[in-house]
Structures are given as C-alpha cells and as structure tokens.
Scaffold this motif. Sequence first.
Motif, short mmCIF file in Angstrom:
data_model
loop_
_atom_site.label_atom_id
_atom_site.label_comp_id
_atom_site.label_asym_id
_atom_site.label_seq_id
_atom_site.Cartn_x
_atom_site.Cartn_y
_atom_site.Cartn_z
N ASN A 1 5.39 -1.56 -8.12
CA ASN A 1 4.46 -0.44 -7.59
C ASN A 1 5.49 0.42 -6.82
OD1 ASN A 1 2.13 -2.14 -8.18
ND2 ASN A 1 0.99 -0.21 -7.54
N LEU A 2 5.69 1.85 -6.88
CA LEU A 2 6.66 2.57 -6.29
C LEU A 2 5.77 3.84 -5.76
CD1 LEU A 2 9.40 3.62 -5.44
CD2 LEU A 2 9.41 4.83 -7.68
N ASN A 3 6.05 4.06 -4.58
CA ASN A 3 5.48 5.35 -3.86
C ASN A 3 6.26 5.77 -2.79
OD1 ASN A 3 3.21 7.14 -3.10
ND2 ASN A 3 2.83 6.10 -1.27
N ASN A 4 6.90 7.00 -3.25
CA ASN A 4 7.94 7.64 -2.27
C ASN A 4 7.49 8.60 -1.49
OD1 ASN A 4 10.52 6.15 -2.95
ND2 ASN A 4 10.51 7.09 -4.88
N VAL A 5 7.33 8.36 -0.34
CA VAL A 5 6.75 9.54 0.71
C VAL A 5 7.70 10.46 1.26
CG1 VAL A 5 5.18 9.91 2.44
CG2 VAL A 5 4.97 7.99 0.87
N SER A 6 7.82 11.65 0.98
CA SER A 6 8.63 12.80 1.85
C SER A 6 7.49 13.70 2.73
CB SER A 6 9.21 13.58 0.78
OG SER A 6 10.12 12.80 0.06
N ARG A 7 8.28 14.30 3.72
CA ARG A 7 7.42 14.88 4.68
C ARG A 7 8.33 16.00 5.40
NH1 ARG A 7 3.64 11.59 8.93
NH2 ARG A 7 1.79 11.27 7.44
N TYR B 1 7.49 -1.93 -4.41
CA TYR B 1 6.97 -3.24 -4.37
C TYR B 1 7.26 -4.00 -5.56
CZ TYR B 1 4.10 -7.11 -2.59
OH TYR B 1 3.57 -8.04 -2.02
N TYR B 2 7.73 -5.12 -5.76
CA TYR B 2 7.76 -5.88 -6.97
C TYR B 2 7.07 -7.08 -6.66
CZ TYR B 2 11.64 -3.03 -7.83
OH TYR B 2 12.64 -1.68 -8.02
N SER B 3 6.18 -7.60 -7.74
CA SER B 3 5.59 -8.74 -7.55
C SER B 3 5.66 -9.43 -8.94
CB SER B 3 4.22 -8.81 -6.88
OG SER B 3 3.24 -8.12 -7.91
N ASP C 1 -2.20 -7.44 -3.14
CA ASP C 1 -2.36 -5.89 -2.21
C ASP C 1 -2.83 -6.42 -0.84
OD1 ASP C 1 -4.55 -7.14 -3.46
OD2 ASP C 1 -5.60 -5.16 -3.63
N GLN C 2 -3.25 -7.43 -0.81
CA GLN C 2 -3.85 -7.93 0.59
C GLN C 2 -2.70 -8.39 1.39
OE1 GLN C 2 -6.61 -10.96 -0.53
NE2 GLN C 2 -8.34 -9.58 -0.21
N ARG D 1 -4.66 2.64 5.76
CA ARG D 1 -4.69 1.33 5.27
C ARG D 1 -3.47 0.42 5.10
NH1 ARG D 1 -8.99 2.32 0.43
NH2 ARG D 1 -10.56 3.45 1.59
N LYS D 2 -3.60 -0.76 5.39
CA LYS D 2 -2.12 -1.81 4.98
C LYS D 2 -2.68 -3.05 4.68
CE LYS D 2 -1.35 -2.30 9.97
NZ LYS D 2 -0.13 -2.41 10.96
N GLY D 3 -1.61 -3.76 4.02
CA GLY D 3 -1.84 -4.99 4.12
C GLY D 3 -1.46 -5.90 5.29
N ASN D 4 -1.60 -7.23 4.88
CA ASN D 4 -1.43 -8.21 6.04
C ASN D 4 -0.56 -9.42 5.44
OD1 ASN D 4 -0.75 -9.86 8.24
ND2 ASN D 4 -3.03 -10.44 8.72
N PRO D 5 0.95 -9.55 5.48
CA PRO D 5 1.63 -10.70 5.03
C PRO D 5 1.41 -11.87 5.54
CG PRO D 5 3.18 -9.46 6.41
CD PRO D 5 1.74 -8.61 6.29
N GLU D 6 0.72 -12.26 6.74
CA GLU D 6 0.35 -13.41 7.15
C GLU D 6 -0.93 -14.05 6.81
OE1 GLU D 6 0.82 -13.10 11.40
OE2 GLU D 6 2.84 -12.07 11.20
#
Length: 864
Positions: free
Chosen positions: A469-475, A495-497, A622-623, A637-642
């Motif tokens: 999953n690739l998401n490039n953000v520019s501002r 992101y690679y999984s 994704d979580q 929104r965001k995930g939690n690696p813990e």
Amino acid sequence: MHRKPRHIVFLSLIFLISSVSTSVAQKVKRGITGMVTDAHDHTPMGFASVSILNVADSSLLVGAYTDDKGKFQLRFSSGDTVLMKVSYLGYQSKVRPVHFSRGVPDLQLGGISLAPLSNTLQTVTIAAEKKQMYEFKRDSVVFNVPEDFMTGGTAMDVLEYAPTLTFDANDNIMVKGQGNVQVYVDSKPIALTGMDVKTYLNNTPSFMIERIEILKTPPDPEDAAEALAEGITDRYYLNIITRKIRFHGYSTGLTGGLNSRRELTGRLRFNMNLSPFKLNYFNNLHYRTDSNYLHRTSFLTNSDSSVLDQRSYSTHMDFDQYLNAQYEFKFSDKERLRLDAKAGWNQNKGTSTNISMIDNPKGTADQNRIQKSHSRSNGYNVSTDADYRKEYDKEGKELTATMDFSQSNSRNNTVSLGRYLINDDTLNQLNEGNSHQMNLRGNIQYKNTFGNEKFYLLNGATSFAGRHNLNNVSRSDTALSSSKMEADDQLSTNYYSSSSHYSVLALLGKHDQKLGWVAAASVAYYLQDGSDHYQLSTFDNRAFVSHNAIGMNYSPGKDQELTFHFNPGFESYTQDTRANDTVPELTYRYTNFIPGASAKYTIGDHELTLSYKRDVDRPEWDQLNPYIDNRDPLNIRKGNPELRPTFTNKYHLRYEYNHQAIYVAFDMEKDIAKDVISSYRTVDSSGVSTRTYVNLNDRKRDNAGLDVGTHYFKDIPSLKGNLNINAEVGVDAYHLQSTDPHVSKDYQDVSGFSSHFKLWSSIRLGFFSLMVNGRYSGPRYFSQGKRPSRFSSGLRVKGDFMKRRLNITMGIENVFGASVKDSYYKTDRYVQYSNNRKNVRYFSLYITYKLRKYSKLGNDDNNG
C-alpha cells in the motif's frame, strides 16, 4: 489475505465424513426404482437411459438402462438430494431433482413419462422442470433466485429475501439469530474475489445471483478439512452461486434505471455455454450522490465547550466490469479437471464538498472551513482456479486438489483544497496511492475407506499473501494548483506486508449410524509481517497452532442421534512490533492451551447443542499499521502497532426446531474476553477527532435470544400466479459489562432488550407482480456508544411483457420513512452523533430486456 484458523465449524460425525469432499451432503447408500413410459400411449420404454447426477456439479454417480419392461433399479452413495436424468433417442430428455427424507434410503418413483420430439422443430424450446424458489432441509436452506427477481438491485438486496437470514444494526449477516457467518462465492472463500463481503454484495448485480445456500458445513474442501479438527457449533456458511447456463447457447440481459435520489444505473450481463467452454460477463455503471451530517460537542477542561457541525456532499461515478471463463477436461465419468479464470477492472471518479463550522468558546476565534476534493481511481483483479477431482472404483476412495491464485491492483489520486473562511488560510493536499495484493492458495486431500465402514483422510494446505500500500501525501499552503507541493512523510505511507500459512491434517474414523467415532489431528504454522518505509514501523507475528478432535455419534433409537466432540488445542504465539525507529521493539508472546467441547442431541425436528470453546483473535495488518489518514483533517484515523490478540471463552446453549419452512431457535450465550480489540476515538481541545484501536482489559457479555421464522407459499393456478410470504422475528435480552477506562462510563454496564424483524411478501398474477418488504434492527452497543435502531421498508410493482423478455419495475423504498442515524458516541470528553440520507424515502424505475438463443437440449437455470 490470510484467513485465521478460528474460521472452523462444528460438524456432527456423519457430516465429518462427507465434508471432506466438495459436496456438503452426507453420503449414504441409496436406492431408486421406477419405470419409464411413453407419454402418449403409456407403453413401457425398454433400454431408456437413466442416470443419477451429483446435484453440485452434475457429475455422474451411476447410470443404467431400463429392461424390456421399462423398469430400472439403481444403487449408489450420495447426499440427500440428487438429479435424475432420463433420456431416449427421439424423445425429450427429462431431468428432475430427487430428495431422500431422513431415514428413508430407498425410493419407489413409479412411472416416468417421456414426450416424443417433434420433427418440425428447428429450434428446440427448453422445458426444464421449474425449481422451487425455496428448499428447506435439515442442514441447509436454498433460495433459487429467479433471474428478474430484484431488477436493478444488488446481491445485498437479494440477501434481504433469503429465509433465515437477517442483518444486524451494523449490516453484519446473521442466520437464525446467530452472527459470525462465513461467506463463499461459488464454493470458494469470498477473499479470493479480491473483495470483502460488503464490497462484493454492494457491487454485484442481482441478476448474477442464481442461488443462495445457507449451510451448516463449509462448501470449500480446505475449510471443511479444518472444521474436522475443531468443534465450533455457532457458525453458519453462506454460499452465493453466480448465474451460469448449463445448456448450449447464450443468454443476455440489459438493465437501465434511475431513482429520485439522483442515482443512475446501467448493467449488462452476458452468459455463453459452448461446452466444455463457458463464458460469463457483466458490468455495473453507477452514478450516485450522498450526503452526511456530523455533530460533535467537545467538553473542555475549563467547563466550556467547542461545537463542530460538519456536512458532506459527494457524487460518485463507478464503472466495474467482470469476466469469467471456464473450461472443463473430463477424462472419464469419475475424473475431471476444471479451470476457471476471472478478471475484473474498474474506473471510478468522484467529487466531495465538506463544510465544517466550529463554534469555539469565548476568546477563541470560530473556524468555518470548506474542503473540496476530486478523486479518480482505477484498478483490476485477476484470479485463476484449478480443481481436480478423481473418484476411484472403490466406494469412498477419492482424491481432490485445488490451486487458487489471485492478484489485484488499484491506483488512486485525490486532490483536496481546504479553506478557512475566517482568516483565509488554505491547505492544498494531494494523495497519490497504489495498492497491490497477491494471494496463492493450494490444497490436496485424499480419503479412503477400509474394512467395516472405517475411513481415513489426509489433507495438506498452504497459502501465501502479499500486500503493498503506497500513499504519497504532498501539501502546500496556497490554493493555487500550480504552486509547488511539498512532500509530507508524516502523513505518507509505503507499507509492505506478507503472510503465509502451512497446515496438515490426519483423520481416522468409522462411519456407522448406530455407533461411529472420529479422531483428528492438525498442525498449522502462520507467519505475518509488515513494515512502513516512511513511518519506519515494523511488526512480525508467528504462530504455531495444533487442533485435535475426538468425537463419537450414537443413535439410541429411530430418528435420534447423540454426538460428542472434545477439541483439545495448543497455540504458541510471538508478536514483535516497533512504532518507529526511535522507540524500542516490543515483544509479546504467549503459549496457551485452547480447549473446546460440544454435545448435540437430535430427535426428529428438534436439536439441542451445548458447547464451550476458547477463541483467539489476532490483530489485522490495517489495525497494526500506524499510518495517519488525514484526508479529513477534523477526523483522523490511524492504526496501533502495540495491539495484542483477543482471548475469549465462549459458552453456548442452543435449541433449534426445524420443520419444513418453519424454524424456532433459542440461544443462551456467555462470553468472557480479555484484551478485546476495539475501535477508540479521542477529541483534542481544538475539536479534532482521532480514531485508532486499543485493547480493552476485559469484557463480559450475557445474551439470551429467541428467533422464529416461517415461509408460506400458495400456488394460484386459476390466476396463473402464486403467493409468497417470508417472515422472521427475534428478541434478545443482553447484559454487557467492562471496567476498562477506554469504555465510556455510560456503557460499562448496560442491559436491556433488543429485537429484529423482517417481512417479505409477493403476489404474482400472470405477468404482474407486487413485492412488499420491511426490516427492523434494534440498537447495538460498542465501547463508546451505540448504533441506534434502524427500520426500512419497500414496495415494488413489476410487469413482464413480450414473453418475459421485457421487464419493467417501479418501486418506493422506505415507504413509511426510516431512521437515518448512523452512530452515537458519548464520553466524558465529547458527545457525537452522525447520520446520512441513505435510508430516506425515494422512488425508482428499472427496465430490463433479455435475449436468449438455445441451440441444444439442456437445462435452463432460469427458474423465474
């Protein structure tokens, strides 16, 4: 995508024996006798061909010729339902289903008449026996969907009319009051389509659905093999069979529609059979508009508050196409190889306007913000399946092998311009992304019988999945699109999984209706890892799982059966995660005994089940991914690696009564869980919401529910019509308890009553049909709030013209109005509710034209 080992079903011993093949029915010895006669003069027809076919794939079970008196007698092993084909040169062949009642292995069919063919016919008209719309059996319910049943609708609309099936307030599928329903498409896990359940149901046109099967046994051989090793009694399986034609020729249909919600629909379907080659194509063009409203009050530390009112308006134009080709190599009557190739591609675009007004406390300037976005996306998914099956001369000896490969890719581009109207600040944001996924799945299964009804089974399975999953953000801080956009790594993700699964199963048992037994052992190893290039986060999960089963069945009397299962299991799990490169790696590991046990008693139409099991629910990729989704800056929104896995002890008592088209189900459940994975929302002092996932320390759930359903059908020959009524109602008493600080105080201890209701009725008089439906779902609670109750209703009038080639349907949805609330949150820091206009009253018109040409005798699966 990796599927968790907990997706396994409880099976009675008899079903254990049969589910190792692609058939879901129990195979026992059967016998059929009868006589074939001429339809005109009723004389016996000697040497007519009589064949018994498997109902699942029309493969030959046994065949013979009548004697010189037209009589025949066949012996074979099969499930409860088979197809019987009778043919004779110069006569119209006849195919009819044959159903065996429980405990009746032999049938006397009497006379079967064949009509001579007319020599003047150049094009043969198909005259297959009409299927019943609903078939009710002990372990399954089948809904044979007429081709024009829900003109202009989707697969989700069709499911609304399936007996015993309802939806809860979150649109999760329930069968006879039970959730956790596993979904398959053409007997394959729905994940192999490249779509999740809701995406598939909402994007597949209704005319592509041929049959809905609600089963107690998984139709996929790999899942059926896994089910042998763990005793789960609280799961149903939904198998969606897509429409194909089994005769030489083609069939096509074109639908156009519109409604007062400013939705436009165009759909085309084409099916062709040049056996052994088959081709199916359909597309879906959909233009729609949506609006949503959100209101949030945030309580500040100084006893003041900030109020957000947000309105969103959007338009979407989606065009999806799907192509499926199938070729079958039939080496003999007992050996075949079927190859399937599927491809889908889409082009979507949309616009949205988001208007936000924040009323801040005195002394702080209010914020009025408008954000406009334009998005485009396109993608494809391809999959190939190979299914090999060989039956040996020795009864009960069989080899099956499957290989499934799928790949999908999608690209998206979203440009958003946000402007604060008070101080004229602007924010120009560009999201460019790409998502790529690949899955490989293989399974081989061999079973054999030996002495005194004993049998053994060996099963091996493996799967691999990869995701990028690739998401490039520019501002930029100016509204000019030509201005230089600066990359924002904090909001970007690369992101690679990947995941892999290896498992083996060995089973030994004895098939005996009086006293049988089974013993199974399975070992599986799971790997899952992921990393993000921008966030520098990583996770690595490894699990070794062993499931085992010891079971027996005993029949103390006629039409009675007692089944016991003990399922000792073991799991060792390790999870290593790192949120970014500035924090140390976190390691979480456990080694656990995973027990399970169940007992089931069946007598006649009554079934009583008592079960206990321990579930482990591991977090999804994704979580765990900490990527920040900031496309709506006020709702992040965001995930939690813990995150850690959830452990649940489940106790379940269930009673079912099934008699033809009537069922009654009573459930008592108790769940005790820890480390529950739950969505969690926080709001800061500026009114910005952030949603992520957390582990709740504990949660207890007690539930008692009663569900009743019935189906009524009456044929009206004098008016060339019929009456159909399908009704279901359920009542639940619940108690939810959790002392975790992440749970709102108002919802840490809640109890009460909830209910659900569904009614569908139709009356058909010649070319005219009228359908009326209604659905109600009671409220459902989550950690910080609840989903309010929902009610919907509809009325449709349909006319069939030009020998059913032209169909015109007019409808009113939500005739009596509907609740449009989507969710309600309440905590000590904020109160929030949101709604949408999806359930408001609207009018619709759909027109369908169908064209067919048959070039050879066969069976038309259009059961309309």
